[in-house]
Design a protein around this motif. Structure first.
Motif, mmCIF file in Angstrom:
data_model
loop_
_atom_site.group_PDB
_atom_site.id
_atom_site.type_symbol
_atom_site.label_atom_id
_atom_site.label_comp_id
_atom_site.label_asym_id
_atom_site.label_seq_id
_atom_site.Cartn_x
_atom_site.Cartn_y
_atom_site.Cartn_z
ATOM 1 N N VAL A 73 0.783 -1.235 -0.187
ATOM 2 C CA VAL A 73 -0.121 0.105 -0.121
ATOM 3 C C VAL A 73 0.954 1.217 0.146
ATOM 4 O O VAL A 73 0.644 2.313 -0.703
ATOM 5 N N MET A 74 1.780 1.324 0.739
ATOM 6 C CA MET A 74 2.916 2.262 0.934
ATOM 7 C C MET A 74 3.516 2.553 -0.458
ATOM 8 O O MET A 74 3.714 3.697 -0.837
ATOM 9 N N MET A 75 4.046 1.552 -0.991
ATOM 10 C CA MET A 75 4.778 1.549 -2.246
ATOM 11 C C MET A 75 3.730 2.168 -3.507
ATOM 12 O O MET A 75 4.186 2.797 -4.140
ATOM 13 N N ARG A 76 2.407 1.825 -3.515
ATOM 14 C CA ARG A 76 1.538 2.241 -4.432
ATOM 15 C C ARG A 76 1.241 3.756 -4.027
ATOM 16 O O ARG A 76 0.997 4.534 -5.030
ATOM 17 N N ALA A 77 1.254 4.278 -2.843
ATOM 18 C CA ALA A 77 1.084 5.398 -2.513
ATOM 19 C C ALA A 77 2.429 6.346 -3.091
ATOM 20 O O ALA A 77 2.354 7.374 -3.706
ATOM 21 N N ILE A 78 3.657 5.966 -3.041
ATOM 22 C CA ILE A 78 4.675 6.509 -3.661
ATOM 23 C C ILE A 78 4.689 6.606 -5.075
ATOM 24 O O ILE A 78 4.839 7.588 -5.514
ATOM 25 N N LYS A 79 3.990 5.512 -5.730
ATOM 26 C CA LYS A 79 4.038 5.325 -7.262
ATOM 27 C C LYS A 79 3.246 6.525 -7.655
ATOM 28 O O LYS A 79 3.330 7.138 -8.387
ATOM 29 N N GLU A 80 1.897 6.584 -6.856
ATOM 30 C CA GLU A 80 0.858 7.580 -7.279
ATOM 31 C C GLU A 80 1.470 9.186 -7.090
ATOM 32 O O GLU A 80 1.278 9.904 -7.970
ATOM 33 N N PHE A 81 2.087 9.351 -5.899
ATOM 34 C CA PHE A 81 2.996 10.778 -5.890
ATOM 35 C C PHE A 81 3.857 10.830 -6.965
ATOM 36 O O PHE A 81 3.803 12.025 -7.509
ATOM 37 N N TYR A 82 4.449 10.013 -7.106
ATOM 38 C CA TYR A 82 5.530 10.236 -8.136
ATOM 39 C C TYR A 82 4.855 10.449 -9.774
ATOM 40 O O TYR A 82 5.354 11.293 -10.421
#
Length: 109
Positions: free
Chosen positions: A26-35
């Protein structure tokens, strides 16, 4: 991340339940979305409860699958796993000697 953090991490390692794979995804997907939204890369640090080389490799594979190989650098990916060092040392000892290490065989233990 919108306030300028360089890294986000799963936990401090002081909780009952620490770094878990589902929360990490979940956290990595949030990082990807932010990027995707900003063009800014934020690092990821799973921390707490990572005790074996196999767990560390699983985290590496998850980061590669979710964020891509460009995140597999010290600037964007770190493991918070102080107890991991002993297992890595045991794995290297076994690979080099073919036998399991005793406590006095390990420099860091």
């Amino acid at each position: 991340m919108y306030k300028g953090s360089d890294f986000i991490k799963t936990s401090t390692g002081k909780e009952v339940e620490n770094a878990t794979f589902p929360v990490g995804v979940v956290m990595m997907r949030a990082i990807k979305e932010f990027y995707w939204q900003t063009g800014n890369k934020v690092g990821f640090k799973p921390a707490g409860g990572i005790r074996t080389a196999k767990e560390a490799i699983t985290w590496l594979m998850l980061v590669k699958d979710e964020l891509g190989v460009e995140w597999l650098t010290p600037e964007l990916f770190r493991l918070g796993a102080s107890s991991l060092l002993e297992d890595i040392e045991k794995q290297i000892f076994y690979h080099v000697t073919g036998s399991h290490a005793l406590q006095h065989d390990l420099a860091m233990a």
